[in-house]
Structures are given as C-alpha cells and as structure tokens.
Design a protein around this motif. Structure first.
Motif, PDB file in Angstrom:
ATOM      1  N   GLU A  88      54.857  42.139  49.639  1.00 50.00           N
ATOM      2  CA  GLU A  88      54.983  41.848  51.008  1.00 50.00           C
ATOM      3  C   GLU A  88      54.233  42.428  51.961  1.00 50.00           C
ATOM      4  O   GLU A  88      53.653  41.709  53.114  1.00 50.00           O
ATOM      5  CB  GLU A  88      56.599  41.949  51.341  1.00 50.00           C
ATOM      6  N   MET A  89      53.936  43.506  51.715  1.00 49.72           N
ATOM      7  CA  MET A  89      53.163  44.687  52.713  1.00 49.72           C
ATOM      8  C   MET A  89      51.775  43.986  52.597  1.00 49.72           C
ATOM      9  O   MET A  89      50.808  43.837  53.462  1.00 49.72           O
ATOM     10  CB  MET A  89      53.351  45.911  52.560  1.00 49.72           C
ATOM     11  N   MET A  90      51.284  43.891  51.239  1.00 53.52           N
ATOM     12  CA  MET A  90      50.008  43.723  50.791  1.00 53.52           C
ATOM     13  C   MET A  90      49.688  42.558  50.007  1.00 53.52           C
ATOM     14  O   MET A  90      49.766  42.744  48.678  1.00 53.52           O
ATOM     15  CB  MET A  90      49.215  45.035  50.242  1.00 53.52           C
ATOM     16  N   PRO A  91      49.625  41.025  50.375  1.00 52.71           N
ATOM     17  CA  PRO A  91      49.222  39.991  49.715  1.00 52.71           C
ATOM     18  C   PRO A  91      48.229  40.170  48.796  1.00 52.71           C
ATOM     19  O   PRO A  91      47.247  40.966  49.212  1.00 52.71           O
ATOM     20  CB  PRO A  91      49.101  39.055  50.666  1.00 52.71           C
ATOM     21  N   ARG A  92      48.300  39.696  47.497  1.00 53.71           N
ATOM     22  CA  ARG A  92      47.211  40.247  46.342  1.00 53.71           C
ATOM     23  C   ARG A  92      46.018  39.239  46.951  1.00 53.71           C
ATOM     24  O   ARG A  92      45.048  39.744  46.218  1.00 53.71           O
ATOM     25  CB  ARG A  92      47.795  39.529  45.246  1.00 53.71           C
ATOM     26  N   GLU A  93      45.863  38.390  47.796  1.00 57.96           N
ATOM     27  CA  GLU A  93      44.727  37.798  47.890  1.00 57.96           C
ATOM     28  C   GLU A  93      43.699  38.529  48.731  1.00 57.96           C
ATOM     29  O   GLU A  93      42.512  38.482  48.894  1.00 57.96           O
ATOM     30  CB  GLU A  93      44.672  36.352  48.840  1.00 57.96           C
ATOM     31  N   HIS A  94      44.148  39.832  49.328  1.00 58.13           N
ATOM     32  CA  HIS A  94      43.410  40.557  49.949  1.00 58.13           C
ATOM     33  C   HIS A  94      42.823  41.935  48.766  1.00 58.13           C
ATOM     34  O   HIS A  94      42.233  42.919  49.558  1.00 58.13           O
ATOM     35  CB  HIS A  94      43.959  41.441  51.252  1.00 58.13           C
ATOM     36  N   MET A  95      43.307  41.776  47.624  1.00 60.31           N
ATOM     37  CA  MET A  95      42.973  42.969  46.960  1.00 60.31           C
ATOM     38  C   MET A  95      41.837  42.651  46.004  1.00 60.31           C
ATOM     39  O   MET A  95      41.545  41.525  45.360  1.00 60.31           O
ATOM     40  CB  MET A  95      44.128  43.277  45.883  1.00 60.31           C
ATOM     41  N   MET A  96      41.081  43.636  45.482  1.00 61.31           N
ATOM     42  CA  MET A  96      39.803  43.435  44.861  1.00 61.31           C
ATOM     43  C   MET A  96      40.205  43.733  43.566  1.00 61.31           C
ATOM     44  O   MET A  96      41.128  44.535  42.953  1.00 61.31           O
ATOM     45  CB  MET A  96      38.827  44.633  44.894  1.00 61.31           C
ATOM     46  N   THR A  97      39.855  42.873  42.498  1.00 61.32           N
ATOM     47  CA  THR A  97      40.140  42.952  41.071  1.00 61.32           C
ATOM     48  C   THR A  97      39.191  43.700  40.419  1.00 61.32           C
ATOM     49  O   THR A  97      38.263  44.096  41.016  1.00 61.32           O
ATOM     50  CB  THR A  97      40.281  41.515  40.380  1.00 61.32           C
ATOM     51  N   HIS A  98      39.332  44.130  38.944  1.00 54.10           N
ATOM     52  CA  HIS A  98      38.413  44.738  38.284  1.00 54.10           C
ATOM     53  C   HIS A  98      37.155  44.060  38.114  1.00 54.10           C
ATOM     54  O   HIS A  98      36.001  44.505  38.128  1.00 54.10           O
ATOM     55  CB  HIS A  98      39.095  44.951  36.776  1.00 54.10           C
ATOM     56  N   ASP A  99      37.187  42.629  37.987  1.00 50.34           N
ATOM     57  CA  ASP A  99      36.141  41.637  37.956  1.00 50.34           C
ATOM     58  C   ASP A  99      35.390  41.997  39.206  1.00 50.34           C
ATOM     59  O   ASP A  99      34.047  41.787  39.054  1.00 50.34           O
ATOM     60  CB  ASP A  99      36.716  40.223  37.493  1.00 50.34           C
ATOM     61  N   ASP A 100      36.062  41.747  40.193  1.00 53.61           N
ATOM     62  CA  ASP A 100      35.325  41.806  41.496  1.00 53.61           C
ATOM     63  C   ASP A 100      34.704  43.017  41.783  1.00 53.61           C
ATOM     64  O   ASP A 100      33.448  43.244  42.046  1.00 53.61           O
ATOM     65  CB  ASP A 100      36.392  41.872  42.796  1.00 53.61           C
ATOM     66  N   ARG A 101      35.137  44.335  41.349  1.00 57.35           N
ATOM     67  CA  ARG A 101      34.280  45.455  41.407  1.00 57.35           C
ATOM     68  C   ARG A 101      33.215  45.655  40.442  1.00 57.35           C
ATOM     69  O   ARG A 101      32.181  46.064  40.695  1.00 57.35           O
ATOM     70  CB  ARG A 101      35.286  46.708  40.831  1.00 57.35           C
ATOM     71  N   ARG A 102      33.346  45.114  39.347  1.00 56.14           N
ATOM     72  CA  ARG A 102      32.309  45.080  38.271  1.00 56.14           C
ATOM     73  C   ARG A 102      31.224  43.925  38.838  1.00 56.14           C
ATOM     74  O   ARG A 102      29.936  44.668  38.490  1.00 56.14           O
ATOM     75  CB  ARG A 102      32.664  44.409  36.977  1.00 56.14           C
ATOM     76  N   GLU A 103      31.340  43.052  39.305  1.00 56.06           N
ATOM     77  CA  GLU A 103      30.518  42.134  39.868  1.00 56.06           C
ATOM     78  C   GLU A 103      29.764  42.764  40.916  1.00 56.06           C
ATOM     79  O   GLU A 103      28.424  42.950  41.157  1.00 56.06           O
ATOM     80  CB  GLU A 103      31.079  40.775  40.264  1.00 56.06           C
ATOM     81  N   LEU A 104      30.382  43.485  41.868  1.00 60.27           N
ATOM     82  CA  LEU A 104      29.657  44.196  42.796  1.00 60.27           C
ATOM     83  C   LEU A 104      28.896  45.551  42.356  1.00 60.27           C
ATOM     84  O   LEU A 104      27.683  45.605  42.867  1.00 60.27           O
ATOM     85  CB  LEU A 104      30.766  44.887  44.048  1.00 60.27           C
ATOM     86  N   ARG A 105      29.282  46.211  41.595  1.00 61.18           N
ATOM     87  CA  ARG A 105      28.773  47.115  40.754  1.00 61.18           C
ATOM     88  C   ARG A 105      27.312  46.919  40.234  1.00 61.18           C
ATOM     89  O   ARG A 105      26.364  47.570  40.414  1.00 61.18           O
ATOM     90  CB  ARG A 105      29.605  48.066  39.904  1.00 61.18           C
ATOM     91  N   ARG A 106      27.278  45.525  39.566  1.00 65.22           N
ATOM     92  CA  ARG A 106      25.953  45.096  38.949  1.00 65.22           C
ATOM     93  C   ARG A 106      25.100  44.298  39.780  1.00 65.22           C
ATOM     94  O   ARG A 106      23.991  44.366  39.380  1.00 65.22           O
ATOM     95  CB  ARG A 106      26.527  44.280  37.897  1.00 65.22           C
ATOM     96  N   ALA A 107      25.588  44.218  41.206  1.00 65.74           N
ATOM     97  CA  ALA A 107      24.406  43.557  42.021  1.00 65.74           C
ATOM     98  C   ALA A 107      23.390  44.272  42.598  1.00 65.74           C
ATOM     99  O   ALA A 107      23.775  45.512  42.808  1.00 65.74           O
ATOM    100  CB  ALA A 107      25.352  42.571  43.264  1.00 65.74           C
ATOM    101  N   GLU A 108      22.262  43.628  43.134  1.00 64.60           N
ATOM    102  CA  GLU A 108      21.425  44.436  43.913  1.00 64.60           C
ATOM    103  C   GLU A 108      20.795  43.609  45.018  1.00 64.60           C
ATOM    104  O   GLU A 108      20.928  42.433  44.750  1.00 64.60           O
ATOM    105  CB  GLU A 108      20.160  44.816  42.847  1.00 64.60           C
TER     106      GLU A 108
END
Length: 233
Positions: A151-171
């Motif tokens: 209720e306080m933090m809707p999941r659409e605003h959260m980063m997933t493990h896949d999101d973080r992996r994608e960001l970590r590998r980008a340049e």
C-alpha cells in the motif's frame, strides 16, 4: 540547479536533528510517531540505499557530465537523509538502521513472506548484504506486513533483479537512457511513499522530511525526463 537543491535539503537536516536531540529527554517522545511513520522510515532507508547503489554505477559507465553531477547530488542527499532517518528511529525508540539497512523494499516483502533471498554474485550485492535484513520474528512490529508495504510502495516503482542486471551491464548511451528510466521510476516510488505518509503519519518531523523528499525528487524527475527527450531515449 543541482547544487542548489542539495544545499537546501541539507540545510533542513540540521533543524530535524536539533529538534530530535532537544526532545530526547521527553518521556513521551515515542508518542510522536505512529506505526505508519516507523514503517515509512524503515522502508525509505533501504530505498535510498538502492538509489545510492545505482548512482555508484555512473562513473564507470558514462562520460556525461550531467549524469556525473546528478550522481554526486543523489549520493549526498540520500546519505544525509539516511542519517536523519536513523536518528528518527532512535528517537522513536525502535530498532535502528542495523536492522533495516541493505535491503530493497520488494526484497523486504519477500523476506516477510518467508520466501528468503536468492541472487547472484554481482556488484550490487544481491545476496550477501541483502540477506542481513528483516525476519518474520523481527522486533519491527506488526505494521510491516507485505500488504501494508504494498500500500505504501506500489511494486511498479520497484527495481527487479533483472532491471538491476540490465543496468549493470549497460554502457554509454544505453546506460544513460536506462539509468534515467530506472531512477525516474525509483524517485516516483519515493514520492508515492512520501505522499502516503503525509496522509497517514503523525510525526511532524517525518512529514517535513516527506515534503523535502517530494520537492527534491520531483525536480530530479523533471530534469531526467528532459534529458531522456534530449537523448532520444
């Protein structure tokens, strides 16, 4: 613009801390905070830590000066607010930062459901550090159940493990666009949490903090949206 925002936010922190210290000896101090206030702080600390982790990726992945400047401001602002929130937890007389640090909000929910934490060996510390968070029998109280967290933090605003992996590998350009996209969503989550506490909380100090979070992060959201347009993301 960026430096002015950081200075304004930091100036407000001294007032919060001073007020808290003056009230330390008030035996009724814990009545300032309700359960939602405490839940907000406990969720916002690891949420801020997530923004810092994202910002720390910037120097090795882009040469854009605007992103490097934003990185500095994000880290300084979030670290200052984390220090403030740790003080607020102390003033509330509840478990402090050692019990809530190093875990993202969606991972808190998984831990509360008893699903445990599983990740891979990467520089975002998916496993070892994030495994030191909450447990079902933690003293954090009944207010931290997954439904209340959602209720306080809707999941659409959260980063997933896949999101973080994608960001970590980008340049380069790919990283620039992904960073802005994910940080905008991350900031939107902080704004949503702050708006929730303004409606449900009791502490004036936490309400003031929420107002500052909304102002600072909305400004950065608008800035990054302009950048994404300029960069043709």
């Amino acid at each position: 613009m960026l430096c002015a925002t950081g200075a304004a936010s930091t100036a407000g922190f001294a007032g919060y801390v001073t007020t808290g210290r003056q009230d330390d000896e008030d035996e009724d101090e814990d009545t300032e905070f309700n359960a939602v206030d405490v839940m907000f702080v406990r969720m916002m600390i690891p949420h801020h830590e997530g923004a810092i982790q994202m910002a720390e990726l910037v120097p090795a992945r882009t040469d854009r000066e605007e992103l490097r400047d934003l990185r500095t401001e994000i880290i300084e602002e979030q670290e200052a607010e984390i220090d403030l929130m740790c003080e607020l937890l102390d003033d509330a007389g509840v478990a402090g930062c050692d019990e809530v640090g190093g875990m993202m909000p969606h991972e808190m929910g998984e831990m509360m459901r008893g699903n445990g934490m599983h990740g891979n060996d990467d520089e975002m510390h998916d496993d070892d550090e994030m495994g030191n968070g909450m447990h079902d029998d933690d003293e954090m109280g009944d207010g931290m159940g997954p439904d209340e967290m959602e209720e306080m933090m809707p999941r659409e605003h959260m980063m997933t493990h896949d999101d973080r992996r994608e960001l970590r590998r980008a340049e380069n350009e790919e990283f620039d666009c992904l960073f802005a996209e994910h940080m905008i969503r991350h900031h939107e989550g902080a704004v949503a949490m702050s708006e929730h506490i303004l409606n449900e909380g009791e502490s004036e100090r936490i309400a003031d903090l929420a107002d500052d979070i909304i102002d600072a992060q909305q400004e950065e959201i608008e800035l990054m949206e302009e950048w994404r347009n300029d960069w043709n993301c």
